[in-house]
Design a protein around this motif. Structure first.
Motif, PDB file in Angstrom:
ATOM      1  N   HIS A 127      22.161  53.893  39.253  1.00 13.51           N
ATOM      2  CA  HIS A 127      22.203  52.430  39.245  1.00 13.51           C
ATOM      3  C   HIS A 127      23.291  51.927  38.287  1.00 13.51           C
ATOM      4  N   THR A 128      23.322  52.485  37.090  1.00 10.78           N
ATOM      5  CA  THR A 128      24.299  52.079  36.079  1.00 10.78           C
ATOM      6  C   THR A 128      25.721  52.367  36.544  1.00 10.78           C
ATOM      7  N   LEU A 129      25.958  53.589  37.041  1.00 12.77           N
ATOM      8  CA  LEU A 129      27.296  53.942  37.512  1.00 12.77           C
ATOM      9  C   LEU A 129      27.729  53.078  38.695  1.00 12.77           C
ATOM     10  N   GLY A 130      26.816  52.780  39.572  1.00 13.28           N
ATOM     11  CA  GLY A 130      27.135  51.942  40.729  1.00 13.28           C
ATOM     12  C   GLY A 130      27.549  50.536  40.323  1.00 13.28           C
ATOM     13  N   ILE A 131      26.773  49.928  39.444  1.00 18.64           N
ATOM     14  CA  ILE A 131      27.096  48.565  39.011  1.00 18.64           C
ATOM     15  C   ILE A 131      28.394  48.540  38.212  1.00 18.64           C
ATOM     16  N   VAL A 132      28.597  49.545  37.328  1.00 17.36           N
ATOM     17  CA  VAL A 132      29.821  49.605  36.544  1.00 17.36           C
ATOM     18  C   VAL A 132      31.038  49.775  37.474  1.00 17.36           C
ATOM     19  N   ALA A 133      30.916  50.640  38.487  1.00 16.73           N
ATOM     20  CA  ALA A 133      32.031  50.860  39.418  1.00 16.73           C
ATOM     21  C   ALA A 133      32.349  49.596  40.219  1.00 16.73           C
ATOM     22  N   ILE A 134      31.339  48.920  40.705  1.00 16.05           N
ATOM     23  CA  ILE A 134      31.562  47.688  41.471  1.00 16.05           C
ATOM     24  C   ILE A 134      32.182  46.603  40.596  1.00 16.05           C
ATOM     25  N   ALA A 135      31.665  46.439  39.398  1.00 17.27           N
ATOM     26  CA  ALA A 135      32.197  45.414  38.496  1.00 17.27           C
ATOM     27  C   ALA A 135      33.627  45.754  38.061  1.00 17.27           C
ATOM     28  N   SER A 136      33.898  47.039  37.835  1.00 15.53           N
ATOM     29  CA  SER A 136      35.262  47.446  37.455  1.00 15.53           C
ATOM     30  C   SER A 136      36.247  47.160  38.586  1.00 15.53           C
ATOM     31  N   GLY A 137      35.858  47.482  39.812  1.00 20.12           N
ATOM     32  CA  GLY A 137      36.724  47.208  40.964  1.00 20.12           C
ATOM     33  C   GLY A 137      36.970  45.727  41.146  1.00 20.12           C
ATOM     34  N   ALA A 138      35.905  44.937  41.016  1.00 24.27           N
ATOM     35  CA  ALA A 138      36.056  43.487  41.162  1.00 24.27           C
ATOM     36  C   ALA A 138      36.948  42.924  40.057  1.00 24.27           C
ATOM     37  N   GLY A 139      36.773  43.407  38.842  1.00 23.42           N
ATOM     38  CA  GLY A 139      37.605  42.944  37.727  1.00 23.42           C
ATOM     39  C   GLY A 139      39.054  43.335  37.907  1.00 23.42           C
ATOM     40  N   ALA A 140      39.294  44.590  38.326  1.00 27.63           N
ATOM     41  CA  ALA A 140      40.667  45.062  38.530  1.00 27.63           C
ATOM     42  C   ALA A 140      41.359  44.236  39.609  1.00 27.63           C
ATOM     43  N   ALA A 141      40.661  43.999  40.706  1.00 32.68           N
ATOM     44  CA  ALA A 141      41.261  43.249  41.813  1.00 32.68           C
ATOM     45  C   ALA A 141      41.546  41.799  41.407  1.00 32.68           C
ATOM     46  N   SER A 142      40.561  41.131  40.838  1.00 27.91           N
ATOM     47  CA  SER A 142      40.735  39.705  40.548  1.00 27.91           C
ATOM     48  C   SER A 142      41.743  39.460  39.429  1.00 27.91           C
ATOM     49  N   ILE A 143      41.608  40.152  38.320  1.00 28.44           N
ATOM     50  CA  ILE A 143      42.539  39.921  37.212  1.00 28.44           C
ATOM     51  C   ILE A 143      43.923  40.469  37.561  1.00 28.44           C
ATOM     52  N   GLY A 144      43.981  41.573  38.310  1.00 31.62           N
ATOM     53  CA  GLY A 144      45.276  42.117  38.735  1.00 31.62           C
ATOM     54  C   GLY A 144      46.034  41.149  39.615  1.00 31.62           C
ATOM     55  N   ILE A 145      45.339  40.516  40.547  1.00 29.27           N
ATOM     56  CA  ILE A 145      45.991  39.542  41.438  1.00 29.27           C
ATOM     57  C   ILE A 145      46.470  38.327  40.653  1.00 29.27           C
ATOM     58  N   ILE A 146      45.632  37.836  39.759  1.00 30.80           N
ATOM     59  CA  ILE A 146      46.023  36.674  38.947  1.00 30.80           C
ATOM     60  C   ILE A 146      47.244  37.009  38.091  1.00 30.80           C
ATOM     61  N   ALA A 147      47.240  38.182  37.477  1.00 34.12           N
ATOM     62  CA  ALA A 147      48.374  38.584  36.630  1.00 34.12           C
ATOM     63  C   ALA A 147      49.643  38.779  37.455  1.00 34.12           C
ATOM     64  N   ALA A 148      49.510  39.358  38.642  1.00 38.12           N
ATOM     65  CA  ALA A 148      50.692  39.552  39.494  1.00 38.12           C
ATOM     66  C   ALA A 148      51.272  38.216  39.929  1.00 38.12           C
ATOM     67  N   MET A 149      50.401  37.271  40.297  1.00 40.07           N
ATOM     68  CA  MET A 149      50.891  35.957  40.716  1.00 40.07           C
ATOM     69  C   MET A 149      51.585  35.243  39.571  1.00 40.07           C
ATOM     70  N   SER A 150      51.079  35.377  38.357  1.00 44.25           N
ATOM     71  CA  SER A 150      51.750  34.736  37.230  1.00 44.25           C
ATOM     72  C   SER A 150      53.041  35.470  36.886  1.00 44.25           C
ATOM     73  N   GLY A 151      53.111  36.776  37.163  1.00 41.88           N
ATOM     74  CA  GLY A 151      54.322  37.548  36.888  1.00 41.88           C
ATOM     75  C   GLY A 151      55.462  37.232  37.827  1.00 41.88           C
ATOM     76  N   VAL A 152      55.170  36.639  38.975  1.00 35.04           N
ATOM     77  CA  VAL A 152      56.229  36.258  39.917  1.00 35.04           C
ATOM     78  C   VAL A 152      57.102  35.169  39.299  1.00 35.04           C
ATOM     79  N   ASN A 153      56.532  34.391  38.398  1.00 37.06           N
ATOM     80  CA  ASN A 153      57.282  33.308  37.756  1.00 37.06           C
ATOM     81  C   ASN A 153      58.112  33.781  36.562  1.00 37.06           C
ATOM     82  N   VAL A 154      58.001  35.064  36.207  1.00 37.62           N
ATOM     83  CA  VAL A 154      58.736  35.601  35.067  1.00 37.62           C
ATOM     84  C   VAL A 154      59.817  36.525  35.591  1.00 37.62           C
ATOM     85  N   ARG A 155      61.053  36.215  35.291  1.00 37.87           N
ATOM     86  CA  ARG A 155      62.158  37.044  35.776  1.00 37.87           C
ATOM     87  C   ARG A 155      62.276  38.306  34.944  1.00 37.87           C
ATOM     88  N   ARG A 156      62.584  39.386  35.617  1.00 34.39           N
ATOM     89  CA  ARG A 156      62.799  40.673  34.967  1.00 34.39           C
ATOM     90  C   ARG A 156      64.095  40.600  34.166  1.00 34.39           C
TER      91      ARG A 156
END
Length: 164
Positions: free
Chosen positions: A96-125
């Motif tokens: 139960h613990t591993l399942g919830i941690v894995a689901i929450a980690s995936g959701a966090g990685a996807a959501s924060i990763g997308i937000i960070a990538a979208m904000s990074g489009v506005n920053v020139r390399r």
């Protein structure tokens, strides 16, 4: 300053000038107006850099790592709160613990990763090429005869337009 009407870039439009400074581009538009070019056929279009020339990838990767950690911690907290109520055996608690941690980690990685990538489009390399670091403005003409188009390009080059 009056700006020309903007319209979608289509097949019947021709780029006639590129400027790195908006004021220069607007000065060029005014010069075209004074040279009796029809303003309804001229447009100034700000151009953004292509995504590979921004920090989107790096920002997204860092955001995904941060999201995984934060999501995992939230998942661990949620599983500890719910395991005493829902689960009865020790093996079930671990699964139960591993399942919830894995689901929450995936959701966090996807959501924060997308937000960070979208904000990074506005920053020139950071690059050594000035063209990559500067925004640019494209002046396009619609339905103008080729001889007048050449005149417009020549005029814009005299005003600092880069090669189109």
């Amino acid at each position: 300053m009056e700006r020309p009407e903007e319209f979608d870039q289509r097949q019947d439009q021709s780029p006639i000038g590129v400027f790195v400074d908006r004021n220069q581009a607007e000065t060029a538009i005014n010069a075209l107006r004074e040279a009796n070019f029809p303003m309804e056929q001229i447009s100034l279009m700000p151009q953004s850099p292509p995504v590979p020339k921004t920090e989107a990838w790096d920002s997204g990767a860092k955001g995904a790592i941060l999201g995984t950690v934060i999501g995992g911690l939230i998942g661990l907290l949620l599983s500890s709160l719910s395991s005493s109520v829902v689960v009865t055996s020790d093996v079930d608690v671990l699964v139960h613990t591993l399942g919830i941690v894995a689901i929450a980690s995936g959701a966090g990685a996807a959501s924060i990763g997308i937000i960070a990538a979208m904000s990074g489009v506005n920053v020139r390399r950071d690059t050594n090429e000035a063209a990559d670091a500067a925004p640019y403005y494209l002046v396009v003409a619609k339905d103008i005869p080729s001889d007048r188009l050449s005149q417009a390009k020549d005029l814009l080059q005299q005003l600092g337009s880069q090669a189109v």
